[in-house]
Scaffold this active site. Structure first.
Site, PDB file in Angstrom:
ATOM      1  N   ASP A 113       0.847  -1.189   0.000  1.00 60.45           N
ATOM      2  CA  ASP A 113       0.000   0.000   0.000  1.00 60.45           C
ATOM      3  C   ASP A 113       0.887   1.245   0.000  1.00 60.45           C
ATOM      4  O   ASP A 113       1.692   1.444   0.920  1.00 60.45           O
ATOM      5  CB  ASP A 113      -0.901  -0.031   1.242  1.00 60.45           C
ATOM      6  CG  ASP A 113      -1.976   1.052   1.219  1.00 60.45           C
ATOM      7  OD1 ASP A 113      -2.095   1.748   0.194  1.00 60.45           O
ATOM      8  OD2 ASP A 113      -2.683   1.198   2.227  1.00 60.45           O
ATOM      9  N   ASP A 172      -3.240   2.483  -5.927  1.00 63.77           N
ATOM     10  CA  ASP A 172      -2.085   2.586  -5.037  1.00 63.77           C
ATOM     11  C   ASP A 172      -1.900   1.385  -4.115  1.00 63.77           C
ATOM     12  O   ASP A 172      -1.160   1.465  -3.128  1.00 63.77           O
ATOM     13  CB  ASP A 172      -2.182   3.861  -4.196  1.00 63.77           C
ATOM     14  CG  ASP A 172      -3.420   3.897  -3.314  1.00 63.77           C
ATOM     15  OD1 ASP A 172      -4.305   3.044  -3.485  1.00 63.77           O
ATOM     16  OD2 ASP A 172      -3.508   4.785  -2.444  1.00 63.77           O
ATOM     17  N   GLU A 173      -2.506   0.261  -4.424  1.00 67.67           N
ATOM     18  CA  GLU A 173      -2.317  -0.924  -3.592  1.00 67.67           C
ATOM     19  C   GLU A 173      -2.466  -2.204  -4.408  1.00 67.67           C
ATOM     20  O   GLU A 173      -3.273  -2.281  -5.334  1.00 67.67           O
ATOM     21  CB  GLU A 173      -3.265  -0.928  -2.391  1.00 67.67           C
ATOM     22  CG  GLU A 173      -4.724  -0.788  -2.729  1.00 67.67           C
ATOM     23  CD  GLU A 173      -5.600  -0.678  -1.494  1.00 67.67           C
ATOM     24  OE1 GLU A 173      -5.327  -1.349  -0.490  1.00 67.67           O
ATOM     25  OE2 GLU A 173      -6.585   0.084  -1.542  1.00 67.67           O
TER      26      GLU A 173
END
Length: 405
Positions: free
Chosen positions: A9, A111-112
């Protein structure tokens, strides 16, 4: 077989990626170190805060509030526009890096990512891999990530949300009671805002309280959602890492050495291990490659690489190792080396490759590769290796074993 899942993350992604992009273009100020936000059109009262710096957070600025109110909380607040072209670029950079560790990746959001490392540990400890990924992201891209380590997606996700930023956390089954159960019930993954007040009214305040609540009672109160809540509170999640079948542009592995090498035989031994890993991954996905590249990084962080194009495509460990050794002999100049990498490209499905003289002449090698792959899948990668191979992990841990062909 116990699964090993990582959840990676990016910390404060939009603001961090904007900062990194600005610094790469010559900006002197790191906006992560000043009161700053990423927001919509500042001229419109409806523009909202998409991301905030740690210093902005100290002024009480929250994600989702109008920029108009955020600026009232901090008169010196700097506002920067969103730029999804930049976000997508750095998201792709991260994804490509993670692909060097496993092909089983789920992009959960921009974003993860979830990574299934179960069949890709290559004899290494899962925590060492997480540490290496965390370090590479910082060194190569300039932003940081949190990484959660667990045996399923739920627990990996929960673990990555523990203390931030730039941290690595585990949440294995035997850690649920001490690490997860004391948390407020509102922190349980996938628990909606409307559900939390209902649970609090039932005196269910922590995740542990929820885990210990009678399942029949929860199902009666919340239906199927009650079963899911109970499962999650008890760390139960059998969902697979969802990967889309996308043909990668390349497959590779690299290793940072425990000490600098200047002996070509030592470097070659690492190439042997990397070749074994890369070709195992090729055959696992029924792919063949037509180009081979060797990368070396000196102790002074000077990178250089050589590549050779083959007249045919192959996944043969023997063939790729032979060419890799030729490349190494041509490129190595005696300098001290701290990192060694090997990658193959020009990938295509094996069934699309036409039968060539090489396929006919080395059938025994194909059978050997297939037999070793089957043994690795059955008994574990680290337990099965070729007589001439020393695992990369043994080098990383600084063992002084010698290899004899």
């Amino acid at each position: 077989m116990e699964r090993y899942i990582l959840h990676v993350d990016v910390n404060n992604a939009f603001l961090s990626w904007t900062a990194v992009d600005m610094l790469s273009k010559g900006e002197k100020i790191d906006i992560r170190q000043i009161p700053s936000i990423i927001g919509g059109d500042e001229e419109r009262r409806s523009g909202i805060v998409l991301a905030k710096s740690p210093i902005a957070k100290k002024f009480g600025i929250i994600t989702g509030e109008p920029i108009y109110f955020a600026k009232k909380k901090c008169a010196s607040l700097e506002v920067f526009p969103d730029n999804f072209k930049v976000y997508n670029y750095y998201s792709d950079c991260l994804y490509k890096l993670l692909l060097t560790y496993t092909d089983k990746i789920e992009r959960f959001s921009i974003d993860e990512c979830f990574m299934d490392m179960t069949e890709y540990l290559m004899g290494r400890d899962i925590k060492d891999i997480a540490i290496e990924i965390n370090k590479k992201v910082k060194e190569q891209f300039g932003f940081t990530v949190n990484i959660g380590i667990a045996n399923n997606k739920l627990l990996a996700k929960m673990a990555s949300d523990f203390e931030k930023p730039d941290k690595i956390h585990t949440l294995f089954k035997d850690e649920i009671e001490t690490k997860m159960w004391p948390l407020p019930v509102s922190e349980l993954f996938m628990l909606g805002k409307k559900t939390v007040p209902k649970l609090l009214n039932l005196r269910i305040k922590t995740i542990g309280d929820l885990a210990k609540t009678d399942l029949t009672f929860l199902v009666k109160k919340f239906g199927k959602h009650g079963k899911m809540m109970w499962d999650y509170a008890n760390g139960i999640d059998n969902e697979e890492v969802c990967t889309k079948r996308e043909l990668p542009k390349s497959i590779g592995n690299s290793v940072t050495l425990p000490k600098d090498f200047n002996n070509i035989d030592d470097i070659y031994n690492v190439i042997v291990a990397l070749t074994d890993q890369v070709t195992f991954r090729l055959r696992k996905h029924d792919l063949v490659a037509s180009s081979i590249s060797v990368q070396l990084r000196t102790k002074d962080f000077e990178d250089f690489s050589h590549q050779k194009k083959l007249s045919y495509s192959t996944s043969s460990t023997k063939d790729i190792l032979k060419v890799s050794k030729e490349i190494l002999n041509e490129m190595y100049n005696g300098k001290y080396i701290r990192l060694i990498g090997l990658s193959v490209s020009g990938l295509k499905p094996k069934d699309e490759e036409q039968l060539s003289i090489f396929d006919l002449s080395d059938n025994k090698q194909d059978k050997l590769d297939k037999t070793l792959d089957e043994l690795k899948n059955k008994f574990g990668y680290s337990l099965i290796s070729r007589a001439s191979k020393l695992s990369v992990d043994e080098y990383v841990k600084g063992k002084e074993n010698k290899i004899k062909d």
